[in-house]
Motif scaffolding. Structure first.
Motif, PDB file in Angstrom:
ATOM      1  N   PRO A 254       0.802  -1.232   0.000  1.00 36.24           N
ATOM      2  CA  PRO A 254       0.000   0.000   0.000  1.00 36.24           C
ATOM      3  C   PRO A 254       0.825   1.267   0.000  1.00 36.24           C
ATOM      4  N   ILE A 255       1.857   1.286   0.821  1.00 30.72           N
ATOM      5  CA  ILE A 255       2.669   2.491   0.965  1.00 30.72           C
ATOM      6  C   ILE A 255       3.382   2.833  -0.324  1.00 30.72           C
ATOM      7  N   MET A 256       3.851   1.807  -0.984  1.00 34.24           N
ATOM      8  CA  MET A 256       4.648   2.039  -2.174  1.00 34.24           C
ATOM      9  C   MET A 256       3.847   2.596  -3.328  1.00 34.24           C
ATOM     10  N   THR A 257       2.586   2.265  -3.370  1.00 35.78           N
ATOM     11  CA  THR A 257       1.813   2.671  -4.538  1.00 35.78           C
ATOM     12  C   THR A 257       1.042   3.968  -4.312  1.00 35.78           C
ATOM     13  N   LEU A 258       0.576   4.178  -3.087  1.00 35.13           N
ATOM     14  CA  LEU A 258      -0.194   5.387  -2.817  1.00 35.13           C
ATOM     15  C   LEU A 258       0.659   6.639  -2.941  1.00 35.13           C
ATOM     16  N   LYS A 259       0.081   7.687  -3.458  1.00 35.07           N
ATOM     17  CA  LYS A 259       0.834   8.928  -3.603  1.00 35.07           C
ATOM     18  C   LYS A 259       0.571   9.892  -2.439  1.00 35.07           C
ATOM     19  N   GLN A 260      -0.350   9.490  -1.558  1.00 36.51           N
ATOM     20  CA  GLN A 260      -0.646  10.376  -0.427  1.00 36.51           C
ATOM     21  C   GLN A 260       0.553  10.450   0.529  1.00 36.51           C
ATOM     22  N   PRO A 261       0.673  11.532   1.308  1.00 40.93           N
ATOM     23  CA  PRO A 261       1.800  11.649   2.236  1.00 40.93           C
ATOM     24  C   PRO A 261       1.834  10.488   3.221  1.00 40.93           C
ATOM     25  N   VAL A 262       3.030  10.127   3.603  1.00 43.02           N
ATOM     26  CA  VAL A 262       3.201   9.086   4.620  1.00 43.02           C
ATOM     27  C   VAL A 262       2.680   9.613   5.955  1.00 43.02           C
TER      28      VAL A 262
ATOM     29  N   LYS B 216       7.292  19.140   9.356  1.00 43.84           N
ATOM     30  CA  LYS B 216       6.611  20.269   8.699  1.00 43.84           C
ATOM     31  C   LYS B 216       7.368  20.726   7.457  1.00 43.84           C
ATOM     32  N   ASP B 217       8.628  20.345   7.372  1.00 47.29           N
ATOM     33  CA  ASP B 217       9.469  20.677   6.221  1.00 47.29           C
ATOM     34  C   ASP B 217       9.418  19.593   5.150  1.00 47.29           C
ATOM     35  N   CYS B 218       8.588  18.571   5.367  1.00 46.57           N
ATOM     36  CA  CYS B 218       8.565  17.402   4.473  1.00 46.57           C
ATOM     37  C   CYS B 218       7.184  17.248   3.835  1.00 46.57           C
ATOM     38  N   PRO B 219       7.039  17.694   2.598  1.00 51.45           N
ATOM     39  CA  PRO B 219       5.719  17.645   1.939  1.00 51.45           C
ATOM     40  C   PRO B 219       5.184  16.223   1.744  1.00 51.45           C
ATOM     41  N   ASP B 220       6.051  15.243   1.732  1.00 54.77           N
ATOM     42  CA  ASP B 220       5.609  13.857   1.540  1.00 54.77           C
ATOM     43  C   ASP B 220       5.264  13.161   2.851  1.00 54.77           C
TER      44      ASP B 220
ATOM     45  N   GLU C 179       1.279   0.984  22.452  1.00 49.63           N
ATOM     46  CA  GLU C 179       0.516  -0.123  21.857  1.00 49.63           C
ATOM     47  C   GLU C 179      -0.706   0.398  21.122  1.00 49.63           C
ATOM     48  N   ALA C 180      -1.397   1.341  21.757  1.00 50.74           N
ATOM     49  CA  ALA C 180      -2.620   1.881  21.144  1.00 50.74           C
ATOM     50  C   ALA C 180      -2.293   2.564  19.823  1.00 50.74           C
ATOM     51  N   MET C 181      -1.197   3.294  19.795  1.00 50.19           N
ATOM     52  CA  MET C 181      -0.837   3.968  18.547  1.00 50.19           C
ATOM     53  C   MET C 181      -0.502   2.952  17.459  1.00 50.19           C
ATOM     54  N   LEU C 182       0.200   1.886  17.844  1.00 47.75           N
ATOM     55  CA  LEU C 182       0.574   0.876  16.850  1.00 47.75           C
ATOM     56  C   LEU C 182      -0.657   0.160  16.288  1.00 47.75           C
ATOM     57  N   ALA C 183      -1.766   0.194  17.048  1.00 51.34           N
ATOM     58  CA  ALA C 183      -3.012  -0.447  16.582  1.00 51.34           C
ATOM     59  C   ALA C 183      -3.766   0.441  15.596  1.00 51.34           C
ATOM     60  N   ASP C 184      -3.315   1.669  15.463  1.00 52.71           N
ATOM     61  CA  ASP C 184      -3.970   2.622  14.545  1.00 52.71           C
ATOM     62  C   ASP C 184      -3.579   2.273  13.110  1.00 52.71           C
ATOM     63  N   SER C 185      -4.537   1.829  12.324  1.00 56.25           N
ATOM     64  CA  SER C 185      -4.241   1.363  10.966  1.00 56.25           C
ATOM     65  C   SER C 185      -3.851   2.508  10.039  1.00 56.25           C
ATOM     66  N   GLU C 186      -4.080   3.737  10.488  1.00 51.79           N
ATOM     67  CA  GLU C 186      -3.718   4.870   9.623  1.00 51.79           C
ATOM     68  C   GLU C 186      -2.275   5.338   9.804  1.00 51.79           C
TER      69      GLU C 186
ATOM     70  N   GLU D 240      12.483   5.595   0.386  1.00 46.21           N
ATOM     71  CA  GLU D 240      12.734   4.144   0.437  1.00 46.21           C
ATOM     72  C   GLU D 240      11.419   3.389   0.563  1.00 46.21           C
ATOM     73  N   MET D 241      10.521   3.929   1.360  1.00 44.72           N
ATOM     74  CA  MET D 241       9.201   3.293   1.491  1.00 44.72           C
ATOM     75  C   MET D 241       8.517   3.196   0.136  1.00 44.72           C
ATOM     76  N   ARG D 242       8.766   4.176  -0.706  1.00 47.96           N
ATOM     77  CA  ARG D 242       8.145   4.216  -2.034  1.00 47.96           C
ATOM     78  C   ARG D 242       9.000   3.494  -3.082  1.00 47.96           C
ATOM     79  N   GLY D 243       9.962   2.752  -2.590  1.00 51.18           N
ATOM     80  CA  GLY D 243      10.738   1.927  -3.522  1.00 51.18           C
ATOM     81  C   GLY D 243      11.921   2.626  -4.156  1.00 51.18           C
ATOM     82  N   GLN D 244      12.325   3.755  -3.559  1.00 51.58           N
ATOM     83  CA  GLN D 244      13.488   4.462  -4.110  1.00 51.58           C
ATOM     84  C   GLN D 244      14.639   4.471  -3.099  1.00 51.58           C
TER      85      GLN D 244
END
Lengths: 350, 350
Positions: free
Chosen positions: A5-13, A32-36, A67-74, A308-312
């Motif tokens: 999912p991460i590699m294909t979506l163009k939305q910000p990480v 805040k300095d990272c548009p992606d 733990e609670a944060m890691l359970a957040d699928s977003e 790297e997440m996006r395959g680069q």
């Protein structure tokens, strides 16, 4: 290789920050300095702290447990900002939850843990990287380009130091053994990574591993962690390095590369940008390269990670921290520690 | 203890210089700054060279052989300025002839030779001292006084370096093995002597000996002598030292003493006088102590020597080189060399 999912979506990480200390603050500011990238969630053992942090940095969600944060699928990627004795544990939980992980340096307490972390991340097809911010900064790239340009000829000796004085504070995170205190892990990792980078690049490789590493150090009588220490290293080609680090000794924070034709001095090697000074012996000349104020120091490592997440993966000549480089650095830190008799609980194989 | 005539006579000490190289030139120049000394004779394998040298410096006699000069009954003291592999031999001949001896540093090639030299000198009741000029200079005394005053608190780390680049010159005296080439013996003896002095003085002793000494170095493939090397040392009290020396690498020549409250930087530690800079952490202050132009750098060691000849050993708090200090330095240099695998013909016990 990584989660699709991460590699294909163009939305910000969508980032989740695990632990809300000082370094998490710097990281959130850099985001805040990272548009992606976008700060999606933050977590702390203390929900009040998490909420205040979320409010300050505009995170959508604040969690009172990791733990609670890691359970957040977003949450797509986790930035681990705990003290280093807890890195491995939270890398494990994070990749178990399917998150990509950028973890503060040192990645773990030792080489064994670093290998284990990699194994866990690979098994879950998650990206795992060590957050060595200065290694992704254009200033470091510039220093390496100067070295490989041959302007100072063959490299003979590399000097690097990261020292500060945290005062009489044996219970503090930088001094207490249970909290991973001591200079080598906290700041010694910088000069070591610099020396390995320059020794390698000066000989046509990405980085180099020590052939010899010798050190002396002072362990505090109370904490038994290293307050000040100095190491000498020999790499292939007899490129030598002379390193210092301290958490209880104020000293200059400098990197100097001596070559056959002159030397390069970096006045702010870790907290970039600073000034690079090139001195040539024969011409008796000094040239200064002032690095302009650029993006937030941490923004470069964040971009490298999301790429790297996006395959680069980082480019062939880029100086950013690769995982094999991280393993080499952890191994060298183990060696440095062994030289001065500094062990941690994590070094006991259980 | 020493030969009676010298101690009782009030006339200036009559010096004979053995070998007429660059350092002999500096020594002869310094003699003009010493009212208690006079240059009586000079000697060289080359009588022309001896004559020219004698004329330039106003020596009464010029000899075409060292032996002939040593036979001159009017020579009270000999200054040995040969290359260091020949020091022991000429110390032996000189004391055999009943001369007091001031010998260039390093006194000999190793500790074994230094002990032998002392034995020979003692048996002839002759004074033997190593000509460590910077150790007798008021600047060095000032640095030590600052350290013992406690202005920078307990000493944590001492840095010292003596590096220069003699170019591609494998047959030269600073590189060729048969001539005692290599950095440790030629210039490494300075930072080592400084570290031993400061580590000792900071703990209420005259000097200190390494508990640990570790080093890496580069031996030239042709000469097999050390072109650049760096050592780390641990003294009692975990006072550490970080040393560099080189004969084929240009680098700063500095001494820095880091203490718990601040640091002292000496910008011309070997070729005094220079400037001493005191930086205090808390006050964020920098204080500079500019040493005024004084007598010739070598004049102080000459006076110390002639005073010893007259039965006045260097004072209890004076920083000048005592013989036990010389032995400790030779031992530390042996250790440094062993760390990097550097041996000389003289190390073979015959």
């Amino acid at each position: 290789m990584f989660n699709v999912p991460i590699m294909t979506l163009k939305q910000p990480v969508r980032w989740g920050i695990l632990a809300c200390g000082n370094i998490a603050n710097a990281f959130a500011t850099a985001l805040k300095d990272c548009p992606d990238s976008v700060l999606h969630a933050v977590s702390s053992r203390d929900i009040k702290k998490a909420k205040a942090f979320a409010e300050e940095h505009g995170a959508t969600r604040a969690y009172g447990s990791y733990e609670a944060m890691l359970a957040d699928s977003e949450v797509d990627a986790v930035y681990i900002a705990t003290l280093h004795p807890f890195h491995l544990e939270w890398i494990a939980h994070s990749v178990q939850a399917g998150k990509h992980v950028l973890c503060e340096k040192p990645l773990t307490m030792n080489l064994r843990e670093a290998k284990r972390a990699k194994q866990l991340a690979d098994s879950k097809r998650c990206l795992l990287r060590e957050a060595f911010m200065y290694r992704h900064h254009p200033q470091t790239q510039r220093v390496v380009d100067l070295v490989t340009s041959g302007v100072i000829g063959k490299v003979r000796m590399i000097e690097a130091s990261f020292c500060f004085d945290s005062g009489t504070n044996p219970e503090s995170r930088v001094q207490a053994k249970a909290l991973g205190g001591g200079g080598i892990l906290d700041v010694g990792c910088y000069p070591m990574s610099f020396a390995r980078l320059i020794a390698g690049r000066s000989q046509g490789r990405l980085f180099a591993e020590p052939l010899e590493l010798k050190a002396v150090g002072h362990l505090d009588s109370k904490t038994k962690t290293d307050m000040w220490t100095t190491a000498v290293v020999r790499f292939e080609g007899d490129v030598l390095a002379n390193l210092k680090c301290a958490v209880r000794m104020q000293a200059e924070n400098l990197a100097v590369i001596h070559g056959e034709k002159g030397c390069i001095t970096v006045d702010m090697p870790w907290r970039c940008p600073g000034t690079i000074r090139i001195e040539l012996n024969e011409k008796n000349s000094v040239q200064e390269v002032a690095m302009p104020k650029m993006r937030h120091l941490y923004a470069y490592e964040i971009d490298a990670f999301t790429n790297e997440m996006r395959g680069q993966p980082i480019g062939a000549d880029a100086v950013g921290m690769r995982f094999d480089d991280t393993l080499g650095n952890m191994k060298a830190l183990d060696w440095w520690r062994a030289e001065i008799g500094l062990g941690y609980e994590a070094d006991t194989v259980r």
